[in-house]
Scaffold this active site. Structure first.
Site, PDB file in Angstrom:
ATOM      1  N   ARG A  15       0.812  -1.218   0.000  1.00  0.00           N
ATOM      2  CA  ARG A  15       0.000   0.000   0.000  1.00  0.00           C
ATOM      3  C   ARG A  15       0.851   1.277   0.000  1.00  0.00           C
ATOM      4  O   ARG A  15       0.358   2.358  -0.256  1.00  0.00           O
ATOM      5  CB  ARG A  15      -0.953  -0.018   1.210  1.00  0.00           C
ATOM      6  CG  ARG A  15      -2.039  -1.067   1.095  1.00  0.00           C
ATOM      7  CD  ARG A  15      -2.767  -1.323   2.409  1.00  0.00           C
ATOM      8  NE  ARG A  15      -2.011  -2.204   3.301  1.00  0.00           N
ATOM      9  CZ  ARG A  15      -2.456  -2.651   4.481  1.00  0.00           C
ATOM     10  NH1 ARG A  15      -3.650  -2.283   4.918  1.00  0.00           N
ATOM     11  NH2 ARG A  15      -1.716  -3.451   5.230  1.00  0.00           N
ATOM     12  N   LYS A  22       8.596  -1.106   3.311  1.00  0.00           N
ATOM     13  CA  LYS A  22       7.797  -0.243   4.189  1.00  0.00           C
ATOM     14  C   LYS A  22       8.511   0.181   5.469  1.00  0.00           C
ATOM     15  O   LYS A  22       8.570   1.373   5.775  1.00  0.00           O
ATOM     16  CB  LYS A  22       6.474  -0.917   4.540  1.00  0.00           C
ATOM     17  CG  LYS A  22       5.662  -0.101   5.546  1.00  0.00           C
ATOM     18  CD  LYS A  22       4.209  -0.460   5.576  1.00  0.00           C
ATOM     19  CE  LYS A  22       3.935  -1.723   6.331  1.00  0.00           C
ATOM     20  NZ  LYS A  22       2.477  -1.934   6.487  1.00  0.00           N
ATOM     21  N   GLY A  77       1.241 -14.194   7.140  1.00  0.00           N
ATOM     22  CA  GLY A  77       0.479 -13.540   8.201  1.00  0.00           C
ATOM     23  C   GLY A  77       1.323 -13.256   9.432  1.00  0.00           C
ATOM     24  O   GLY A  77       2.415 -13.790   9.594  1.00  0.00           O
ATOM     25  N   ASP A 102       5.827  -1.286  11.569  1.00  0.00           N
ATOM     26  CA  ASP A 102       5.184  -0.127  10.934  1.00  0.00           C
ATOM     27  C   ASP A 102       4.397   0.720  11.934  1.00  0.00           C
ATOM     28  O   ASP A 102       3.552   1.507  11.550  1.00  0.00           O
ATOM     29  CB  ASP A 102       4.290  -0.573   9.764  1.00  0.00           C
ATOM     30  CG  ASP A 102       3.086  -1.410  10.198  1.00  0.00           C
ATOM     31  OD1 ASP A 102       2.989  -1.760  11.389  1.00  0.00           O
ATOM     32  OD2 ASP A 102       2.236  -1.707   9.337  1.00  0.00           O
ATOM     33  N   ASN A 227       0.383   2.147   6.906  1.00  0.00           N
ATOM     34  CA  ASN A 227       0.183   1.227   5.788  1.00  0.00           C
ATOM     35  C   ASN A 227       0.309   1.940   4.444  1.00  0.00           C
ATOM     36  O   ASN A 227       0.581   1.322   3.436  1.00  0.00           O
ATOM     37  CB  ASN A 227      -1.191   0.573   5.875  1.00  0.00           C
ATOM     38  CG  ASN A 227      -1.289  -0.339   7.091  1.00  0.00           C
ATOM     39  OD1 ASN A 227      -0.292  -0.934   7.510  1.00  0.00           O
ATOM     40  ND2 ASN A 227      -2.458  -0.423   7.667  1.00  0.00           N
ATOM     41  N   ARG A 332      30.348  22.700   4.024  1.00  0.00           N
ATOM     42  CA  ARG A 332      30.287  21.333   3.501  1.00  0.00           C
ATOM     43  C   ARG A 332      31.148  20.396   4.341  1.00  0.00           C
ATOM     44  O   ARG A 332      31.852  20.833   5.253  1.00  0.00           O
ATOM     45  CB  ARG A 332      30.723  21.357   2.037  1.00  0.00           C
ATOM     46  CG  ARG A 332      29.688  22.066   1.145  1.00  0.00           C
ATOM     47  CD  ARG A 332      30.235  22.289  -0.242  1.00  0.00           C
ATOM     48  NE  ARG A 332      30.756  21.058  -0.810  1.00  0.00           N
ATOM     49  CZ  ARG A 332      31.665  20.987  -1.774  1.00  0.00           C
ATOM     50  NH1 ARG A 332      32.150  22.112  -2.305  1.00  0.00           N
ATOM     51  NH2 ARG A 332      32.099  19.833  -2.227  1.00  0.00           N
ATOM     52  N   TYR A 386      41.607  22.998  -7.165  1.00  0.00           N
ATOM     53  CA  TYR A 386      41.356  21.873  -8.062  1.00  0.00           C
ATOM     54  C   TYR A 386      41.874  22.181  -9.452  1.00  0.00           C
ATOM     55  O   TYR A 386      41.569  23.236 -10.019  1.00  0.00           O
ATOM     56  CB  TYR A 386      39.842  21.640  -8.088  1.00  0.00           C
ATOM     57  CG  TYR A 386      39.393  20.433  -8.879  1.00  0.00           C
ATOM     58  CD1 TYR A 386      39.957  19.178  -8.648  1.00  0.00           C
ATOM     59  CD2 TYR A 386      38.389  20.541  -9.828  1.00  0.00           C
ATOM     60  CE1 TYR A 386      39.528  18.073  -9.353  1.00  0.00           C
ATOM     61  CE2 TYR A 386      37.952  19.433 -10.543  1.00  0.00           C
ATOM     62  CZ  TYR A 386      38.533  18.200 -10.301  1.00  0.00           C
ATOM     63  OH  TYR A 386      38.098  17.103 -10.998  1.00  0.00           O
ATOM     64  N   ALA A 422      45.345  42.934  -2.287  1.00  0.00           N
ATOM     65  CA  ALA A 422      44.079  42.680  -2.991  1.00  0.00           C
ATOM     66  C   ALA A 422      44.307  42.415  -4.471  1.00  0.00           C
ATOM     67  O   ALA A 422      45.190  43.005  -5.096  1.00  0.00           O
ATOM     68  CB  ALA A 422      43.145  43.875  -2.822  1.00  0.00           C
TER      69      ALA A 422
HETATM   70  C1  UD1 Z   1      -2.318  -5.544  11.965  1.00  0.00           C
HETATM   71  C2  UD1 Z   1      -3.241  -6.310  12.916  1.00  0.00           C
HETATM   72  C3  UD1 Z   1      -4.441  -5.452  13.256  1.00  0.00           C
HETATM   73  C4  UD1 Z   1      -3.953  -4.157  13.888  1.00  0.00           C
HETATM   74  C5  UD1 Z   1      -2.938  -3.441  13.003  1.00  0.00           C
HETATM   75  C6  UD1 Z   1      -2.280  -2.314  13.786  1.00  0.00           C
HETATM   76  C7  UD1 Z   1      -3.006  -8.693  12.421  1.00  0.00           C
HETATM   77  C8  UD1 Z   1      -3.629  -9.892  11.788  1.00  0.00           C
HETATM   78  N1  UD1 Z   1      -3.664  -7.552  12.311  1.00  0.00           N
HETATM   79  O1  UD1 Z   1      -3.022  -5.306  10.761  1.00  0.00           O
HETATM   80  O2  UD1 Z   1      -5.309  -6.134  14.174  1.00  0.00           O
HETATM   81  O3  UD1 Z   1      -5.055  -3.308  14.147  1.00  0.00           O
HETATM   82  O4  UD1 Z   1      -1.892  -4.317  12.581  1.00  0.00           O
HETATM   83  O5  UD1 Z   1      -1.417  -1.555  13.001  1.00  0.00           O
HETATM   84  O6  UD1 Z   1      -1.970  -8.836  13.022  1.00  0.00           O
HETATM   85  N2  UD1 Z   1       4.204  -8.788   8.701  1.00  0.00           N
HETATM   86  C9  UD1 Z   1       5.152  -9.777   8.603  1.00  0.00           C
HETATM   87  N3  UD1 Z   1       4.826 -10.958   8.009  1.00  0.00           N
HETATM   88  C10 UD1 Z   1       3.580 -11.213   7.536  1.00  0.00           C
HETATM   89  C11 UD1 Z   1       2.600 -10.192   7.652  1.00  0.00           C
HETATM   90  C12 UD1 Z   1       2.934  -9.006   8.240  1.00  0.00           C
HETATM   91  O7  UD1 Z   1       6.292  -9.587   9.026  1.00  0.00           O
HETATM   92  O8  UD1 Z   1       3.376 -12.310   7.032  1.00  0.00           O
HETATM   93  C13 UD1 Z   1       4.566  -7.509   9.336  1.00  0.00           C
HETATM   94  C14 UD1 Z   1       4.472  -6.325   8.398  1.00  0.00           C
HETATM   95  O9  UD1 Z   1       5.724  -6.035   7.797  1.00  0.00           O
HETATM   96  C15 UD1 Z   1       4.042  -5.195   9.327  1.00  0.00           C
HETATM   97  C16 UD1 Z   1       3.335  -5.902  10.468  1.00  0.00           C
HETATM   98  O10 UD1 Z   1       3.675  -7.266  10.384  1.00  0.00           O
HETATM   99  O11 UD1 Z   1       5.175  -4.493   9.835  1.00  0.00           O
HETATM  100  C17 UD1 Z   1       1.820  -5.738  10.393  1.00  0.00           C
HETATM  101  O12 UD1 Z   1       1.359  -6.228   9.168  1.00  0.00           O
HETATM  102  P1  UD1 Z   1       0.245  -5.476   8.328  1.00  0.00           P
HETATM  103  O13 UD1 Z   1      -0.005  -6.249   7.102  1.00  0.00           O
HETATM  104  O14 UD1 Z   1       0.595  -4.052   8.213  1.00  0.00           O
HETATM  105  O15 UD1 Z   1      -1.005  -5.671   9.311  1.00  0.00           O
HETATM  106  P2  UD1 Z   1      -2.311  -4.765   9.391  1.00  0.00           P
HETATM  107  O16 UD1 Z   1      -3.213  -5.109   8.273  1.00  0.00           O
HETATM  108  O17 UD1 Z   1      -1.915  -3.361   9.538  1.00  0.00           O
HETATM  109 CA    CA Z   2       0.000  -2.253   9.462  1.00  0.00          CA
END
Ligand code: UD1
Ligand code: CA
Length: 465
Positions: A15, A22, A77, A102, A227, A332, A386, A422
């Protein structure tokens, strides 16, 4: 209690519509994941693990050996992401924070309060929640009849009634470490996004009879999850205000906070005044009693006590105590000004040291030079450093006087106390206390101007006829 920290940073951040991953997008000059890891440092965690995936090499290159890493090859996830830390962490006993890379605005106070509550209530964990007017995009907090935390439901899985809930999941949690990994093993991907949600751990633990707490932050802004770039700008605004406020409470005057931008790691001494249009970046350190601005753009530089910098740009420069820079100076990398040095308008200094009390007041370029104390560089004097291939050095001894519009063709040395007349173009060294003249002698021809004028006038007349 032993504290551990896991930071999730494996997502690509589609996004954001960006080539940059990100969590590496900066907020007040520091990548978001850097803010989150800083926070774990302040909590004195026993172990910190950053889960990386998309852009793993870039994230690792930025954080270096500050943390351990777990690789999540496929982004299935947030629950799946935490599971990648299992080998490094699952056997430990203690409290594990799970933070998202994030959410850069999390406050230390909130994490400490979560620890306190978990200990007080002997709970299996806690979730930081926030009340939001616009809960769009966040998971919603479900509470049971007694107001206890019952679960978290992702927006895409919400019933219309659940979607109306304004208490949201900030994505900031702490869990009893062993219980966390035990519960993660039971998370499935039966939901709208076919993902393994970390948030399901809440209902799983509760189903096993564990007590979990929801601590609602009094400051909803810390929940901002970035996001997209709209949220990025919101996070930037909140962080900017926090940073400005912190400096003001520490004794720094900021005349117009709205137009003052201070990056996260900048240090400023008390009784310094920041005037409108001041931008302080990177590892900049400003001393006490300084006046900075209006319109100063200072990066990775050091400004000592009592110095002033107005309408100027500084990059990797050092400004000594009570020195005066500007208006319209450009310092600089490697510019080092001693005590009470004056660098005035339209002066550029690069890789050059200026001793105490020296003055370069107008229209000069000083590069690759070592200038002693109390030297005067006249208006328009420059180092010619230079030759198209190599940079050469200029040395100027203490108390030397370099007249206006002098070219110092490097390599060249001007001795202590020497006087360069000068308009000279100096190509050979000048010894101590010597006077150097290197220009044509002047010739005056009496009455010649009038003669020349009438000749030119006549010629023009002939041409016009
Ligand atoms: C997530 C939460 C949501 C919460 C929100 C707060 C879940 C399922 N949902 O949603 O309840 O309100 O954050 O900001 O947790 N990431 C991984 N691996 C993955 C997926 C994500 O490392 O497989 C990391 C992403 O880089 C990110 C963080 O986890 O830094 C959150 O992922 P994101 O997809 O932004 O979750 P949200 O949809 O914001
Ligand atoms: Ca998020």
């Amino acid at each position: 209690m032993r504290i551990y920290g896991i930071v999730l940073a494996a997502g690509q951040g589609k996004r954001m519509k960006s080539k940059l991953y990100k969590v590496l997008h900066p907020v007040c000059g520091k990548p978001m994941v850097g803010h989150v890891v800083d926070l774990l440092d302040r909590l004195a965690c026993e172990k910190r693990i950053v889960v990386v995936g998309h852009g793993a090499e870039k994230v690792k290159a930025y954080l270096g050996d500050r943390t351990d890493y777990a690789l999540q090859e496929q982004q299935l996830g947030t629950g799946h992401a935490v599971l990648q830390a299992k080998d490094l962490l699952a056997s430990e006993e203690g409290l594990t924070f799970v933070l998202y890379g994030d959410t850069p605005l999390i406050r230390e106070e909130s994490l400490r309060e979560m620890i306190r509550l978990v200990e007080q209530e002997s709970a299996a964990g806690a979730v930081l929640t926030a009340e939001m007017d616009v809960p769009f995009g966040y998971g919603r907090i479900l509470r049971d009849g007694e107001g206890n935390l019952a679960g978290i439901v992702e927006e895409k899985d919400c019933t219309p009634e659940q979607a109306a809930i304004r208490e949201i999941n900030t994505g900031i949690y702490c869990f009893d470490n062993r219980k966390l990994f035990a519960a993660l093993a039971q998370v499935t991907n039966e939901n709208a996004q076919r993902e393994y949600y970390l948030t399901d751990v809440i209902a799983i633990l509760r189903g096993a009879g564990e007590a979990l707490l929801a601590y609602k932050t009094p400051d909803w802004t810390e929940a901002i999850g970035v996001n997209d770039r709209v949220a990025l700008s919101e996070a930037e605004a909140v962080m900017k205000q926090r940073i400005n406020r912190m400096h003001m409470l520490n004794g720094v005057s900021i005349q117009d906070p709205a137009s003052t931008y201070i990056e996260a790691d900048v240090v400023i001494g008390s009784d310094t005044r920041l005037l409108p249009g001041t931008v302080l970046r990177g590892a900049t350190v400003i001393g006490e009693d300084c006046v900075i601005g209006p319109n100063a753009d200072i990066t990775d530089s050091r400004v000592e006590n009592g110095a002033t910098v107005k309408h100027s740009v500084l990059l990797e420069a050092e400004v000594g105590p009570e020195a005066a820079v500007g208006p319209f100076a450009y310092l600089r990398p490697g510019a080092k000004l001693g005590e009470k040095v004056k660098v005035g308008d339209f002066v550029e200094i690069k890789n050059a040291t200026l001793g105490a009390g020296s003055k370069v007041s107008h229209l000069s370029y000083v590069g690759d030079a070592i200038v002693g104390k109390n030297v005067n560089m006249g208006c328009g004097s420059i180092t010619v450093n230079y030759d198209g291939f190599n940079k050469h050095k200029t040395e100027i001894g203490d108390d030397a006087f370099v007249g206006s519009n002098v070219n110092l063709v490097a390599p060249v040395t001007i001795g202590k106390g020497a006087f360069v007349v000068a308009g000279s173009t100096i190509t050979r060294d000048v010894e101590e206390d010597a006077l150097a003249v290197a220009r044509e002698r002047q010739v005056n021809k009496p009455g010649y101007a009038a003669k020349l004028r009438s000749r030119l006038k006549n010629r023009k007349k002939e041409e016009d006829e």
